[in-house]
Design an enzyme around this catalytic site. Structure first.
Site, PDB file in Angstrom:
ATOM      1  N   ARG A 191       2.973   2.951 -10.002  1.00 12.95           N
ATOM      2  CA  ARG A 191       3.212   2.279  -8.771  1.00 12.95           C
ATOM      3  C   ARG A 191       4.585   2.733  -8.030  1.00 12.95           C
ATOM      4  O   ARG A 191       5.466   3.201  -8.795  1.00 12.95           O
ATOM      5  CB  ARG A 191       3.610   0.714  -9.005  1.00 12.95           C
ATOM      6  CG  ARG A 191       1.892   0.048  -9.616  1.00 12.95           C
ATOM      7  CD  ARG A 191       2.298  -1.440  -9.886  1.00 12.95           C
ATOM      8  NE  ARG A 191       1.204  -2.066 -10.265  1.00 12.95           N
ATOM      9  CZ  ARG A 191       0.614  -2.190 -11.725  1.00 12.95           C
ATOM     10  NH1 ARG A 191       1.688  -1.655 -12.561  1.00 12.95           N
ATOM     11  NH2 ARG A 191      -0.270  -2.848 -12.124  1.00 12.95           N
ATOM     12  N   LYS A 233       3.936  -4.768 -13.774  1.00  9.16           N
ATOM     13  CA  LYS A 233       3.863  -6.272 -13.469  1.00  9.16           C
ATOM     14  C   LYS A 233       3.670  -7.197 -14.518  1.00  9.16           C
ATOM     15  O   LYS A 233       3.321  -6.885 -15.580  1.00  9.16           O
ATOM     16  CB  LYS A 233       2.421  -6.539 -12.520  1.00  9.16           C
ATOM     17  CG  LYS A 233       2.522  -5.951 -11.253  1.00  9.16           C
ATOM     18  CD  LYS A 233       1.323  -5.958 -10.273  1.00  9.16           C
ATOM     19  CE  LYS A 233       1.505  -5.335  -8.908  1.00  9.16           C
ATOM     20  NZ  LYS A 233       0.153  -5.861  -8.254  1.00  9.16           N
ATOM     21  N   HIS A 276       0.526   4.044  -2.642  1.00 15.81           N
ATOM     22  CA  HIS A 276      -0.416   3.467  -3.588  1.00 15.81           C
ATOM     23  C   HIS A 276      -1.646   4.258  -3.576  1.00 15.81           C
ATOM     24  O   HIS A 276      -2.357   4.105  -4.693  1.00 15.81           O
ATOM     25  CB  HIS A 276      -1.007   1.935  -3.235  1.00 15.81           C
ATOM     26  CG  HIS A 276      -1.039   1.073  -3.998  1.00 15.81           C
ATOM     27  ND1 HIS A 276      -0.440   1.007  -5.278  1.00 15.81           N
ATOM     28  CD2 HIS A 276      -2.567   0.399  -4.153  1.00 15.81           C
ATOM     29  CE1 HIS A 276      -1.416   0.146  -6.036  1.00 15.81           C
ATOM     30  NE2 HIS A 276      -2.609  -0.124  -5.388  1.00 15.81           N
ATOM     31  N   ARG A 332      -1.507   6.773  -6.554  1.00 14.08           N
ATOM     32  CA  ARG A 332      -1.962   6.000  -7.732  1.00 14.08           C
ATOM     33  C   ARG A 332      -3.556   5.761  -7.932  1.00 14.08           C
ATOM     34  O   ARG A 332      -4.103   6.209  -8.979  1.00 14.08           O
ATOM     35  CB  ARG A 332      -1.311   4.608  -7.779  1.00 14.08           C
ATOM     36  CG  ARG A 332      -1.610   3.923  -9.087  1.00 14.08           C
ATOM     37  CD  ARG A 332      -0.737   2.770  -9.044  1.00 14.08           C
ATOM     38  NE  ARG A 332      -1.177   1.215  -9.484  1.00 14.08           N
ATOM     39  CZ  ARG A 332      -1.137   1.040 -10.806  1.00 14.08           C
ATOM     40  NH1 ARG A 332      -0.835   1.896 -11.731  1.00 14.08           N
ATOM     41  NH2 ARG A 332      -1.943   0.092 -11.327  1.00 14.08           N
ATOM     42  N   HIS A 350      -3.630  -2.162 -16.150  1.00 12.62           N
ATOM     43  CA  HIS A 350      -4.162  -3.507 -15.896  1.00 12.62           C
ATOM     44  C   HIS A 350      -4.523  -4.456 -17.118  1.00 12.62           C
ATOM     45  O   HIS A 350      -4.768  -3.853 -18.081  1.00 12.62           O
ATOM     46  CB  HIS A 350      -5.747  -2.939 -15.229  1.00 12.62           C
ATOM     47  CG  HIS A 350      -5.471  -2.318 -13.782  1.00 12.62           C
ATOM     48  ND1 HIS A 350      -6.566  -1.677 -13.381  1.00 12.62           N
ATOM     49  CD2 HIS A 350      -4.485  -2.383 -12.772  1.00 12.62           C
ATOM     50  CE1 HIS A 350      -6.095  -1.160 -12.112  1.00 12.62           C
ATOM     51  NE2 HIS A 350      -4.928  -1.817 -11.862  1.00 12.62           N
ATOM     52  N   TYR A 409     -10.779  -1.006  -8.706  1.00  8.58           N
ATOM     53  CA  TYR A 409      -9.722  -0.230  -8.330  1.00  8.58           C
ATOM     54  C   TYR A 409     -10.056   1.104  -8.358  1.00  8.58           C
ATOM     55  O   TYR A 409      -9.861   1.979  -7.354  1.00  8.58           O
ATOM     56  CB  TYR A 409      -8.488  -0.401  -9.651  1.00  8.58           C
ATOM     57  CG  TYR A 409      -7.272   0.466  -8.770  1.00  8.58           C
ATOM     58  CD1 TYR A 409      -6.974   1.645  -8.946  1.00  8.58           C
ATOM     59  CD2 TYR A 409      -6.126  -0.478  -8.501  1.00  8.58           C
ATOM     60  CE1 TYR A 409      -6.008   2.126  -8.573  1.00  8.58           C
ATOM     61  CE2 TYR A 409      -5.054   0.066  -7.975  1.00  8.58           C
ATOM     62  CZ  TYR A 409      -4.797   1.383  -8.093  1.00  8.58           C
ATOM     63  OH  TYR A 409      -3.663   1.762  -7.574  1.00  8.58           O
TER      64      TYR A 409
END
Length: 307
Positions: free
Chosen positions: A162, A185, A253, A256, A279, A288
Site C-alpha cells: 500500500r 492495517k 493503489h 498494488r 488480507h 480484490y
C-alpha cells in the site's frame, strides 16, 4: 439560472481552494472537482433559500436543508457515489469556512453519505505497469526525485505494498533485505519478498538522496527533507498516465492491484497472494484480484484438492 454569489462567498471559495492546493497538495483535477461540487451545492442553496448565497445563509444551513439538498441531487439522477464525493467536498469546505468565520458546522459535518459499493481499481496490463514506472521517472528534472518516485512506484507494483506502507519505510530498511517485514492495517505484520528490481530502485534513490537517511527517519523524503506526502506520488502518476493515455484508474493503489492480478494470472496460489497482500480473509483477496469465478475455483481446487 446564473449562480449569484456574494463577493465574500467567492473569496471564501477561492481561499479554500488555495488552502487545499498549498497544504494538501491537491491536484488541478481535484481542485476542479471540488469547485464544481461546492458550486453545485451553493446553486441549490440559492434556490432553496430564495436569495443570493452569502456567508450568513451558509452559516445557518441545518439538517433539513442538507436532507433537501441530497434529495434534490438524487431526484435529478445523481448516483450515490457522485453524491458522496460532492458531500465530502462540501464538508471539507465547511470545516475550513466554519473555523475561519466562527460558526457551528455540525449540521453539515454530521450528514451521512449515501451507501454505495466501492469499485476496486482496475489493474494495469503488464506492459502498461512497466511503462508507468518508466514514465514516472521522466516527471522530474531532479535526478534524486525521479529516482525516489520510481522506487516508490516499483515497491507498489513489485511488492504489492500500500502507498502508506511504502512511505512508512524508514532508513533502517535500506538497503532492502531479501524479505521485508511490513506492518499493515490493524497492526498486522506480514513478510514480503523483495524483487531485485525493487531493491535496485531503492538503492539508486538512496545513493542520490541529498538527505541523511537516519535509521528512525522516513526513507522517502520530500524536496525539503520532510516525509514524502503520498499526494505527490498520486500527482506524478496522474501526469504519467495522461502521457501514456491510461485511464484515471491508473492510481498508486492500482499498482498494488496489478501486482495481485498478474500473480494470480501467472498461476500464483490464492492463499499465498492473500498473505502477500495482508488480507485477513480469502474472500477479500478474491474480490480484490477481480478475476472470474471459474479462474478462482481452478486455483482454489489445485491448492486444496478434494479427497
Amino acid at each position: 439560472m446564473t449562480l449569484m454569489l456574494s463577493p465574500a462567498v467567492r473569496d471564501a471559495l477561492e481561499s479554500w481552494l488555495k488552502h487545499e492546493k498549498a497544504l494538501n497538495s491537491a491536484t488541478e483535477n481535484t481542485l476542479k472537482a471540488y469547485r464544481t461540487d461546492v458550486l453545485g451545492f451553493l446553486s441549490f442553496l440559492n434556490q432553496h433559500f430564495g436569495e443570493q448565497s452569502g456567508l450568513a445563509p451558509l452559516a445557518r444551513v441545518g439538517v433539513t436543508d442538507m436532507r433537501a439538498w441530497m434529495a434534490h441531487e438524487r431526484g435529478r439522477g445523481v448516483a450515490a457515489r457522485s453524491l458522496a464525493r460532492s458531500l465530502s467536498a462540501v464538508k471539507s469546505f465547511y470545516r475550513w469556512l466554519s473555523a475561519r468565520e466562527g460558526f457551528e458546522p455540525t449540521a453539515v459535518l454530521s450528514t451521512r453519505a449515501p451507501k454505495f459499493h466501492k469499485k476496486l481499481p482496475r489493474p494495469l496490463a503488464e506492459d502498461a505497469a512497466r511503462a508507468m514506472i518508466e514514465t514516472v521517472e521522466l516527471q522530474s528534472q531532479k535526478g534524486w526525485v525521479a529516482a525516489r518516485d520510481v522506487a516508490v512506484v516499483t515497491l507498489l507494483y513489485g511488492c504489492g505494498l500500500r502507498i502508506s506502507e511504502a512511505l512508512g519505510l524508514t532508513g533502517k530498511d535500506a538497503p532492502l533485505p531479501d524479505v521485508l517485514r511490513i506492518v499493515g492495517k490493524g497492526g498486522k505484520e506480514r513478510l514480503v519478498p523483495v524483487l531485485n528490481a525493487a531493491r535496485d530502485a531503492v538503492g539508486r534513490y538512496t545513493d542520490l538522496c541529498p538527505f541523511d537517511l537516519d535509521s528512525d527517519a522516513p526513507l522517502f523524503r520530500g524536496v525539503r527533507g520532510g516525509a514524502l506526502n503520498p499526494r505527490l506520488i498520486s500527482g506524478v502518476m496522474e501526469s504519467a498516465r495522461m502521457q501514456l493515455g491510461l485511464p484515471a484508474t491508473a492510481t498508486p493503489h492500482a499498482m498494488r492491484h496489478s501486482f495481485a492480478t498478474h500473480l494470480l494470472s501467472a498461476g500464483g496460489d490464492l492463499r499465498a497472494i492473500q498473505e502477500l497482500l495482508g488480507h485477513s480473509s480469502l474472500s477479500t483477496t478474491q474480490a480484490y484480484t477481480a478475476v472470474d469465478t471459474a479462474r478462482l475455483m481452478e486455483v482454489y481446487e489445485k491448492a486444496h484438492p478434494k479427497a
